[in-house]
Write a protein that holds these residues in place. Structure first.
Motif, PDB file in Angstrom:
ATOM      1  N   ASP A 119       0.870  -1.271   0.122  1.00 45.99           N
ATOM      2  CA  ASP A 119       0.117   0.065   0.013  1.00 45.99           C
ATOM      3  C   ASP A 119       0.797   1.187  -0.096  1.00 45.99           C
ATOM      4  OD1 ASP A 119      -2.396   1.695   0.109  1.00 45.99           O
ATOM      5  OD2 ASP A 119      -2.371   1.675   2.046  1.00 45.99           O
ATOM      6  N   ASN A 122      -1.622   4.822  -0.117  1.00 46.24           N
ATOM      7  CA  ASN A 122      -2.398   5.020   0.837  1.00 46.24           C
ATOM      8  C   ASN A 122      -4.136   4.774   0.605  1.00 46.24           C
ATOM      9  OD1 ASN A 122      -0.737   6.092   2.682  1.00 46.24           O
ATOM     10  ND2 ASN A 122      -0.704   8.117   1.450  1.00 46.24           N
ATOM     11  N   ASP A 125      -6.679   3.031   3.815  1.00 44.34           N
ATOM     12  CA  ASP A 125      -7.301   3.878   4.736  1.00 44.34           C
ATOM     13  C   ASP A 125      -8.409   4.391   3.865  1.00 44.34           C
ATOM     14  OD1 ASP A 125      -5.283   3.687   6.635  1.00 44.34           O
ATOM     15  OD2 ASP A 125      -4.299   5.492   6.259  1.00 44.34           O
ATOM     16  N   GLU A 126      -8.393   4.795   2.805  1.00 47.40           N
ATOM     17  CA  GLU A 126      -9.654   5.215   2.107  1.00 47.40           C
ATOM     18  C   GLU A 126     -10.614   4.078   1.993  1.00 47.40           C
ATOM     19  OE1 GLU A 126     -10.675   6.643  -2.632  1.00 47.40           O
ATOM     20  OE2 GLU A 126      -8.879   6.665  -1.962  1.00 47.40           O
TER      21      GLU A 126
END
Length: 293
Positions: A119, A122, A125-126
């Motif tokens: 990842d 990012n 997290d989304e």
């Protein structure tokens, strides 16, 4: 007759697990006349025609508690929907289709995000925030770092679970990591099209050391919503349930109606706009008869 459960079906042969062993069975012709196809997961009664070679015939199929069309599995109670963070990137529209079909069957749903160690954009997290806001448990995992493998085992223990998701996300690799007795075939992701090669050719129930059974299923890049109407679809977006005080009551499909509590919840950030946009996309496809993705 013996009672058992179909754990694998290949080429018209069904492998039935019973208390006295595994039997290779054919299904009675009456099922074909009744247009009933035995499914992996079916609880059945068989007659034994050759005890020495463990051959039998499926005589009865018990009523199914649940039934999925794609993947074709009966009597599961939980769906672990597996998508990757990268290679291939998560297609959230496709994820929502898996969720809708699992919700339709009343299955408990857990979202597994594989390749968490990759990842670098990012994305995790989304995706995690979107689906946790919607009410789902989301577990990021990594075979490489062993991240949350034990948490996935906890979700499997004591359940009959369908392990579903598109090709190339690492379903078979994750199952091999969860239970070292498994030697499931795995495949690389095509560099050219970033889609996985189909390594699981048939649905099969696998017994787990941690308890319960899991269905390793072929990956899919398309799902149909043929049996879902435009007025029914909203029932399978569970985050809408909290906001049921629309002006038009149960007739509201949360699209163009005024004073819609669901649309207001989207504006206030109580419902994910991405999930709502996905709902509208699916609604339009159903309405227009475009039921393939």
């Amino acid at each position: 007759m013996l009672n058992g459960q179909i754990i694998k079906g290949i080429g018209g042969f069904y492998y039935v697990d019973t208390q006295v062993g595994l039997y290779e069975c054919r299904a009675r012709g009456i099922f074909r006349k009744q247009k009933v196809t035995p499914l992996v997961g079916d609880r059945v009664a068989i007659s034994v025609v050759d005890e020495e070679n463990k051959k039998g015939v499926i005589e009865e199929i018990n009523k199914r508690d649940t039934e999925l069309v794609r993947p074709p599995i009966a009597n599961v109670n939980k769906a672990l929907i597996v998508f990757a963070i990268k290679n291939p990137k998560p297609n959230l529209s496709l994820l929502d289709r898996f969720i809708v079909l699992a919700e339709k069957e009343g299955l408990e749903i857990v979202i597994i995000l594989t390749k968490a160690d990759l990842d670098d954009e990012n994305i995790l997290d989304e995706v995690k925030s979107t689906y946790e806001l919607s009410g789902y448990k989301v577990i990021p995992v990594s075979n490489k770092t062993k991240l949350n493998i034990d948490k996935v085992k906890d979700e499997l223990a004591g359940n009959v679970v369908v392990f579903a998701g598109p090709s190339g996300v690492g379903k078979s690799s994750l199952l091999n990591e969860i239970d070292k007795n498994f030697k499931l075939q795995t495949g690389e992701v095509s560099d050219k099209i970033k889609r996985g090669k189909h390594t699981t050719r048939h649905a099969e129930l696998l017994k787990l050391e941690c308890g319960g059974m899991v269905a390793d299923t072929p990956g899919f890049s398309s799902l149909t919503l043929d049996d879902i109407s435009e007025t029914e679809l909203k029932e399978f977006f569970i985050e809408f349930d909290e906001f049921d005080d629309c002006r038009f009551g149960s007739r509201c499909i949360h699209e163009k109606e005024p004073s819609c509590a669901v649309k207001e919840a989207v504006e206030r950030g109580k419902i994910s706009k991405k999930r709502y946009d996905s709902y509208i996309q699916l609604l339009n496809e159903i309405r227009q008869g475009k039921r393939r993705y």
